[in-house]
Enzyme design. Structure first.
Site, mmCIF file in Angstrom:
data_model
loop_
_atom_site.group_PDB
_atom_site.id
_atom_site.type_symbol
_atom_site.label_atom_id
_atom_site.label_comp_id
_atom_site.label_asym_id
_atom_site.label_seq_id
_atom_site.Cartn_x
_atom_site.Cartn_y
_atom_site.Cartn_z
ATOM 1 C CG ASP A 1 17.315 0.582 11.215
ATOM 2 O OD1 ASP A 1 17.993 1.259 12.012
ATOM 3 O OD2 ASP A 1 17.285 0.808 9.987
ATOM 4 C CG ASN B 1 13.347 2.948 9.275
ATOM 5 O OD1 ASN B 1 13.574 3.253 8.119
ATOM 6 N ND2 ASN B 1 14.263 2.440 10.063
ATOM 7 C CG ASP C 1 13.442 0.156 6.081
ATOM 8 O OD1 ASP C 1 13.603 -0.810 5.309
ATOM 9 O OD2 ASP C 1 14.386 0.862 6.481
ATOM 10 C CD GLU D 1 -2.302 1.131 2.929
ATOM 11 O OE1 GLU D 1 -3.237 1.904 3.130
ATOM 12 O OE2 GLU D 1 -1.898 0.317 3.784
#
Length: 170
Positions: free
Chosen positions: A84, A89, A101, A38
């Site tokens: 991370d 992100n 991510d 998406e």
């Protein structure tokens, strides 16, 4: 072959987290090395900005921090640590934060570094939102979340306080 494994791991994490109710882009699959998911948009239909590209009011920072902590809890309840997570992100759509991510996401129960990775994720997000609401910098969400996880009391509905008293027992 390693790239296929990496891409499939991200797709698997996205499917698992979407099913667990975590705000991630809806995944459609990985086809010939291309991940389809998406498109996250802003209120005007443009591409949603990353957190590092926006400015927040203290109130919005506190609200979105609480949202991200809830998403981290949901991820951990699904057995995943992002690994991370930072303002680079996370996208901001008209509703709030969307986590992206995930190729480095790890299985919380199967990775000896999961606790440290979770702490880094939580502390990165707290530091980001703390720029706009400095009172958040005093919170101890990482320790609180992990203590619930270790005790088996963590659920997607766990209400976090940001307070944690460390044991003095050896």
């Amino acid at each position: 072959e390693q790239e296929d494994i990496w891409q499939n791991a991200e797709a698997d994490a996205l499917f698992l987290l979407a099913q667990a109710g975590v705000r991630v882009p809806k995944p459609y699959g990985c086809f010939e090395g291309v991940m389809l998911m998406e498109l996250i948009t802003d209120g005007e239909g443009g591409v949603a900005p990353r957190l590092n590209d926006i400015t927040l009011t203290p109130e919005q920072a506190r609200k979105d921090h609480a949202t991200v902590m809830t998403e981290i809890v949901r991820m951990l309840c699904a057995g995943i640590v992002h690994g991370d997570l930072s303002e680079f992100n996370v996208l901001q759509d008209e509703i709030g934060p969307v986590i992206i991510d995930l190729p480095q996401a790890v299985n919380a129960a199967g990775n000896n570094n999961a606790r440290a990775m979770l702490a880094r994720d939580v502390n990165n997000m707290t530091a980001y939102y703390g720029r706009y609401a400095p009172d958040l910098l005093k919170s101890k969400h990482a320790k609180e979340i992990w203590a619930h996880y270790e005790a088996g009391t963590l659920s997607p509905d766990t209400k976090l306080t940001g307070r944690f008293k460390e044991s003095t027992k050896k």
